[in-house]
Design an enzyme around this catalytic site. Structure first.
Site: not given
Ligand code: NAP
Ligand code: MG
Length: 504
Positions: A170, A173, A196-197, A249, A253-254, A271, A307, A354, A356, A407
């Site tokens: 998760i 945000n 994993k938060p 996220g 990563v998705g 998502e 999101c 973020q 920057e 985004e």
């Molecule tokens: P993110 O990197 O996708 O983080 C989401 C989750 O995935 C976090 O728990 C993150 O851990 C984890 N994660 C990161 N790399 C991973 C991997 N290789 N394997 C498994 N889990 C992993 O998103 P973010 O860095 O927080 O934000 C970056 C961008 O994501 C934003 O600019 C936005 O576009 C998008 N975002 C979208 C949503 C949504 O609601 N859909 C929410 C947040 C972000 P850590 O945070 O501990 O690194």
């Protein structure tokens, strides 16, 4: 204006965060820790243990054992429901504390954390909704198939069974609401879970884990491994003992999760955010109201780091200027400051990286031809120590500009005019995303025409919110699958066909 972040931390009694594995709290096996920073002041709030690959392995094995051998998936529906309802009561009893912890971890203003769809009340409502499904999850029976193509005389029915071990990853945000959106259906269907938060927001997950412990789930059913994407997240999503990954996220990563799930044919729900349009017609009940909603989504609360924010405003030409005036007016009503001050309306960008990224979008947009109407800069003085960005409105944006396509995840609204319904639909759908959309019109037939034509997972007509019983998810690159309501029950179960011979 003094910031009270560290005072609040002390009042909330925040301790260093630990891992919760197989029914006990422990430190990281390799001693790793991470500092949690509040984005309003960039002060260190606490440290928490970083789950190593060995810790993740222990957590998945515990969840596996609890699923394969333990009582949880086999428990009478009434008993499983009673446990989840106990948890609903505990979340409600600790509601205010949880809301304040959410403010402490991600800087969301406490007024927003307490009232909005991201609050502990919403998390409790999501658990309550899914607890309600537990004694109603069932399969189907089918009529006999005449004439039988194989000659066999059989009765066919389906059983709906829990999927197994769920890994939930998760973001920061809306950490409480998304914890609930993933953990509630997993537990309701009889799955076991490893969460994993985000490393940027682990405090509410840690507190919710204590409440889950108090609700007395069987050992190993629920496990929490805080830590960063790498190594903690990677170890979890690639673990062969995991049957399903549910993730909210970034798209990067998705797609990594989807690729990593390929070998094991893991089930995946994703998502991944959006660039959602709101389409404002000249017959809207209130063009100013529609402008306030769009600008409010990107400037209040988490400052556009959501999101579902409708960050592309498509406005019919004759009301375009009125829309811009109202949207720009709202930017002046935003109050930054101490996130624990009830008068603060808007939060900081989650981290420097973020920040920057958001400022990069803002700086590039004018060179692509966008007209800056409001904002575009950062507040100074005492606020300069936090990651604040003033709400920003760009007009005369072309849908091909990067500020209209990508985004931003910050307080940036882009507006563009359209002539007629066909053009509005064409621009709305000219995007790689498809999470949400808004339609503002008093013409009911037009409202439904547009709702049908827009390729997005959720369309709001003159209103937009999230509901625990509504399936939520995205078209196109906004995601895969649905969570919420019966959609979640389907997403966390397998269907088994049972064929009974009638001639024996
Ligand atoms: P993110 O990197 O996708 O983080 C989401 C989750 O995935 C976090 O728990 C993150 O851990 C984890 N994660 C990161 N790399 C991973 C991997 N290789 N394997 C498994 N889990 C992993 O998103 P973010 O860095 O927080 O934000 C970056 C961008 O994501 C934003 O600019 C936005 O576009 C998008 N975002 C979208 C949503 C949504 O609601 N859909 C929410 C947040 C972000 P850590 O945070 O501990 O690194
Ligand atoms: Mg990340």
């Amino acid at each position: 204006m003094a910031m009270t972040v560290l005072t609040e931390r002390d009042q909330l009694g925040v301790k260093p965060g630990r891992l919760y594995v197989d029914g006990s709290w422990c430190d990281s096996s390799d001693g790793g820790t991470w500092e949690q920073v509040n984005p309003a002041t960039n002060e260190v709030v606490t440290t928490f243990a970083v789950g190593s690959a060995a810790d993740v392995d222990r957590a998945v094995r515990a969840a596996r054992r609890a699923f394969d051998e333990g009582p949880w998936p086999r428990m009478h529906a009434k008993d499983r429901k009673a446990i989840l309802q106990r948890l609903v009561g505990l979340i409600s009893d600790h509601g205010e504390e949880l809301n304040r912890l959410q403010t402490l971890e991600n800087g969301m203003p406490v007024a927003f954390s307490s009232m909005a769809v991201v609050s502990s009340a919403m998390a409790a409502a999501i658990f309550d909704h899914h607890a309600g499904w537990i004694d109603k999850i069932c399969g189907e029976t089918f009529p006999t198939y005449e004439p039988s193509p194989t000659g066999a005389d059989v009765q066919v029915m389906t059983f709906r069974e829990p999927l197994g071990v769920v890994a939930a990853v998760i973001p920061w945000n809306a950490p409480m609401m998304l914890f609930a959106q993933k953990v509630a259906p997993a537990l309701a269907t009889g799955c076991t879970v490893v969460v994993k938060p985000s490393e940027y927001a682990a405090l509410t997950s840690l507190r919710l884990t204590e409440l889950i412990e108090e609700a007395d789930l069987p050992t190993g059913v629920f496990n929490l491994v805080p830590g960063p994407g790498d190594p903690t997240g990677e170890a979890l999503i690639t673990h062969p003992g995991v049957d399903k990954v549910t993730f909210t996220g970034s798209r990067a990563v998705g797609s990594r999760i989807l690729a990593a799930s390929g070998d094991g044919i893991k089930r995946v729900t994703l998502e991944l955010g959006g660039k959602s349009p709101s389409i404002v017609f000249d017959d809207a009940a209130s063009v100013e109201g529609a402008a306030m909603v769009a600008m409010g989504m990107v400037s209040m609360g988490v400052s556009g780091q959501g999101c579902v924010c409708q960050t592309r405003s498509l406005v019919q030409r004759s009301v375009y200027d009125a829309f811009l005036e109202a949207a720009a007016g709202l930017t002046g009503m935003v109050t930054f400051g101490d996130p624990f001050d009830p008068a603060t309306t808007s939060g900081a960008i989650i981290n420097r990286r973020q920040l920057e990224r958001v400022m990069g979008f803002i700086e590039r947009a004018p060179s692509e031809g966008a007209r800056l109407v409001a904002g575009g800069d950062r507040p100074g003085g005492e606020l300069a120590q936090g990651n604040f960005v003033n709400p920003t409105l760009f007009a005369d944006v072309d849908n091909s500009m990067s500020v209209a396509r990508d985004e931003v995840f910050g307080p940036v609204l882009v507006a563009m005019p359209f002539e007629d319904e066909d053009e509005a639909i064409r621009i709305a759908n000219d995007t790689q995303y498809g999470l949400g959309a808004g339609v503002y019109t008093t013409n009911i037939a037009r409202a439904f025409r547009v709702a049908r034509a827009v390729r997005a997972g959720t369309v709001g007509i003159n209103e937009y919110t999230l509901m625990p019983n509504a399936p939520f998810g995205g078209y196109k690159t906004s995601g895969l699958g649905r969570e919420g309501g019966w959609g979640s029950i389907e997403a966390f179960t397998e269907t088994k066909s049972v064929i009974v011979g009638l001639s024996g």
